[in-house]
Design an enzyme around this catalytic site. Structure first.
Site, PDB file in Angstrom:
ATOM      1  N   LYS A   1      -3.630  13.482 -11.386  1.00 46.52           N
ATOM      2  CA  LYS A   1      -3.438  14.816 -10.796  1.00 46.52           C
ATOM      3  C   LYS A   1      -3.021  14.693  -9.325  1.00 46.52           C
ATOM      4  CE  LYS A   1      -6.471  16.951  -8.581  1.00 46.52           C
ATOM      5  NZ  LYS A   1      -7.552  17.643  -7.875  1.00 46.52           N
TER       6      LYS A   1
ATOM      7  N   LYS B   1      -1.953 -17.151  -1.153  1.00 44.78           N
ATOM      8  CA  LYS B   1      -1.260 -16.827   0.106  1.00 44.78           C
ATOM      9  C   LYS B   1      -0.128 -15.829  -0.156  1.00 44.78           C
ATOM     10  CE  LYS B   1       0.712 -16.879   4.158  1.00 44.78           C
ATOM     11  NZ  LYS B   1       0.202 -16.050   5.251  1.00 44.78           N
TER      12      LYS B   1
ATOM     13  N   THR C   1       3.970 -21.598   3.963  1.00 43.75           N
ATOM     14  CA  THR C   1       4.037 -20.605   2.889  1.00 43.75           C
ATOM     15  C   THR C   1       5.234 -20.957   2.020  1.00 43.75           C
ATOM     16  OG1 THR C   1       3.040 -18.923   4.276  1.00 43.75           O
ATOM     17  CG2 THR C   1       4.262 -18.148   2.363  1.00 43.75           C
TER      18      THR C   1
END
Lengths: 296, 296, 296, 296
Positions: A240, A171, A95
């Site tokens: 809301k 990723k 990563t």
């Protein structure tokens, strides 16, 4: 296939083991050499440098902790780029940043080598059980070539085109989704707890209603498609409800920063005339902030 | 049972029909009277006011759009509170504010009536198919009394204690979770799209990896439990990854406000000494902001 | 003039005293009666209810802590609205909500009375020294009528049109500006401190460069005008600098949530093609979020 | 003094001119050579590279646009570090990153040269008129040595200790303060405009009340000191007012993201028991997020 494997941490070790198990010839390298011993006993050879693991390989797979480690192993002295044969492919499963992925793409191309970015989703147990989900991006021929390795690592594969860094973007986006859900849950648990609701009861609701249901999948589909009319649930009702959540938070003295962010986005939608569209118009607002064309 | 049913919108109409189908005697009221006709043909009686629907009922169920409608039907002239027999119970399924739920609790108690808050999760199709998930909070005896009705409406029920407004907090929190996931997806899709990844490919990853997997459930469990050591995935790695996502966003010119919020929370965690805890310590940070005791 | 004065807190007491000092005939009321004694000794009469203070007045001035107090004094039993003569004017100096200001406008109009909203900027010392800055909004004739009182309270006056609640919007916006500057300073001090810079040194820079300089005034003028080309300092440089601040914050482990928000807005500007405009284009982005027409 | 001057943009050119005017011997370099001509006519010599400008200098001053330009001029081929005599000093006035400032500190020290970080506040007109405010950080002896140059550039100087990058942190913080005030003003103008208040009227209030008043200075002092009791204006009133601003924003359909952030911080303060402290306790909250000790 002759495979070099770089990085034998919690994720890398079981991945390398599964490649061995699938009948490949594996030579491993790890910064802390002792971690290579179990794999050696299972038939792997052990290299002294990343370059040595790459020298005779058809494919090198790397699985390292961060940019610094990945950069050192690939571009440092005795690194992968300097040793890998022309035509061989580096499969990077770490990563890492998009920027580093782009630098590696260029460095390998300059050296006549291939580069496929293939980060994975899954924890160490999933790596062990070949249950990872693999992303793959890179030139088609190269992806084809390494496909037998990728399928040996996990339960499935998504291909993301020819640009390797696309897989890194996805990723990182995936980890971002997990962190987002955790933040939402963290704030919701705090609100529930301070309002007197048992954490276990709230967890029960989450499991029963959300966790494995098609809800999130359906909304992901709606956002991908970008169709916001007719509204299933109107954006002004989203405004809301999130405002009511914030009011409940004020009464119980629980700050809900993610809810504040959502309120601002819903209110922007209403101010810009989207109040009667589906609340998944959050997707269109994100596109507009990014300067992308509206899809709807 | 003799049941009054107030509010025949997209959700209310199929809910009332299911109560009829379960053999109850139902008298309905809706602001726009014409919407009552299909139910009348199925055997319901039609009242001219909420009060008339409540007058002879053992239980009144209400399903209205917002606080204003719910307040008018319950507390206005010819309303539920003024007509419901002593000892009968009002089951409020509307998504209303915690504050109004507390006012209704008090008004019914003052009138010698019961009040159970029972908001539901699910869209009109789920209401039609008895697939709603029902929350229920109120005095135990009252919840027991209306249980046959609640189970006739959905596929399951979570009880949330004796304080009716707890169910409203949880319902609002649930909608907040959905909106959070949509915002996260919206930002991720924008990042993917502007980085050259097909929306369909990203959707495929989401479906394959996240949508029906136990991932979110496991993290919800971790946050509920509040145990952050040992770390499965360290908070400082969460900081790293969300920072990389922001850097990718900057390079592609995609603002990611939810990622910015996450980065600030992860960085707070690191600054306060939690960098080596699991990244689910986001939950502990939310508790601390709210002035709650740490669980870990 | 015959003046009723309602509310003798830290602000109200010196304001009432200044009206006495300017020669007006003042009748005061305060919830805690003892606070009226000093004013009685200076010549004020003391009323037992807000209504009594209003009964014979030409003008009633009120200065109360919050919506609840202001509503009770004006609309409650023995309140101002019930007692003030037709044609007399209520000057409301409290910092209250826009919604309440609108309700009071209507209530006084229905009763044939005038209503001028006149909140003030300044602390108790400024009230004492007639150094308040007064905002005034309401029908022109009514503002003219009470002008002698308003000028007796402060050093200056800005008129904000005929709609009383406009003055409340501006007063709330002013407090929002102060809080924003405090948040920015808070984050900057934390960054400086953790980076090894003495708080006193940073304070010295702030005083020397920003505090009384025309910098903020010039930027306010630029945002009001909405002209963003040619750029004095380009928005993409603003993005660069706030990103550098965030990187410094990460290195020193100091979260900077306001800087994160700014970064997202600057990045939105760049993504939408405004990178070469002046960084005061933040103003145009806020207008667009609000659905207002672009001015540039 | 013999001074090299690197970078003749909107800021650099008038700064170099002022050094000439103060009687120093100046040799200039600019990437686009034509910009050096006016200075040549005023008596400066012109160098072909940054290194040439540094070769015989006692002090080199650099004023460049960003990290890339500053890095190239200092560390690139024919750069400052390679040419500056041992014992001479590089004064870096560019707005650059803390990280680059630290790298330059080290590179100069390794080369036996001095390095003083001296970014400035002020626009080109202020540079022209010697009205810049100069920050200076570096070893005391080096700062003393270059002081005559720094005082020739501006109206005043704040010294920030021996660590050069401290000046960069403060400069970045200053730009962050300006951007924060602009964002606050942008949101306030949008709220005012959409509520019907003339932009010119709101600007008048800002100028009259805030712009050159001691308000911000006083709050900066309060935050620097960290004393939050007794409260001049209680944090819970800050929460009240920013919530009222958000409610006004919702009614007018104007998103106020900075107000949302403030509300979350005030609410955190209240939840953590600081509601009765002064609202400048925002400073203490920022310290706590950063893991710094509480001062109060």
């Amino acid at each position: 296939m002759k495979v070099g494997f770089i990085g034998l941490g919690n994720m890398g070790a079981p991945m390398a083991k599964n490649l061995l198990g699938a009948g490949h010839e594996v030579i491993v390298w790890n910064r802390t050499a002792s971690k290579a011993q179990p794999l050696q006993q299972q038939g792997a050879r052990v290299a002294k440098t990343p370059g040595e693991a790459a020298r005779d390989a058809e494919v090198v797979v790397s699985m390292l902790a961060d940019d610094a480690a990945a950069e050192a192993a690939a571009l440092g002295p005795d690194g992968i780029v300097g040793a890998l044969p022309k035509g061989a492919v580096h499969v990077s499963s770490s990563t890492i940043s998009v920027a580093l992925s782009e630098r590696l793409t260029k460095a390998h191309a300059d050296a006549g080598q291939g580069y496929v970015s293939a980060p994975v989703f899954g924890r160490p147990e999933a790596a062990e059980g070949k249950q990872l989900w693999v992303l793959a991006a890179g030139p088609k021929a190269q992806v084809e070539r390494v496909r037998p390795l990728l399928t040996a690592l996990g339960r499935g594969l998504t291909e993301l085109g020819e640009k390797p860094s696309s897989a890194n973007v996805v990723k990182l986006s995936g980890n971002f989704l997990i962190a987002s859900m955790m933040e939402a849950l963290s704030e919701a648990f705090a609100l529930a707890e301070k309002s007197g609701v048992e954490r276990a009861a709230f967890l029960d609701v989450f499991k029963s209603v959300f966790a494995r249901s098609p809800i999130f999948e359906n909304y992901a589909g709606a956002i991908a498609k970008g169709q916001t009319t007719p509204a299933g649930f109107a954006l002004r009702l989203g405004l809301k409800d999130v405002t009511l959540a914030l009011e409940a938070g004020r009464a119980a003295e629980v700050p809900l920063p993610l809810a504040s962010l959502l309120r601002d986005h819903f209110l922007t939608g209403v101010a810009q005339g989207r109040g009667d569209e589906d609340w998944s118009a959050l997707g269109a607002l994100a596109q507009e902030r990014a300067g992308l064309q509206k899809k709807s």
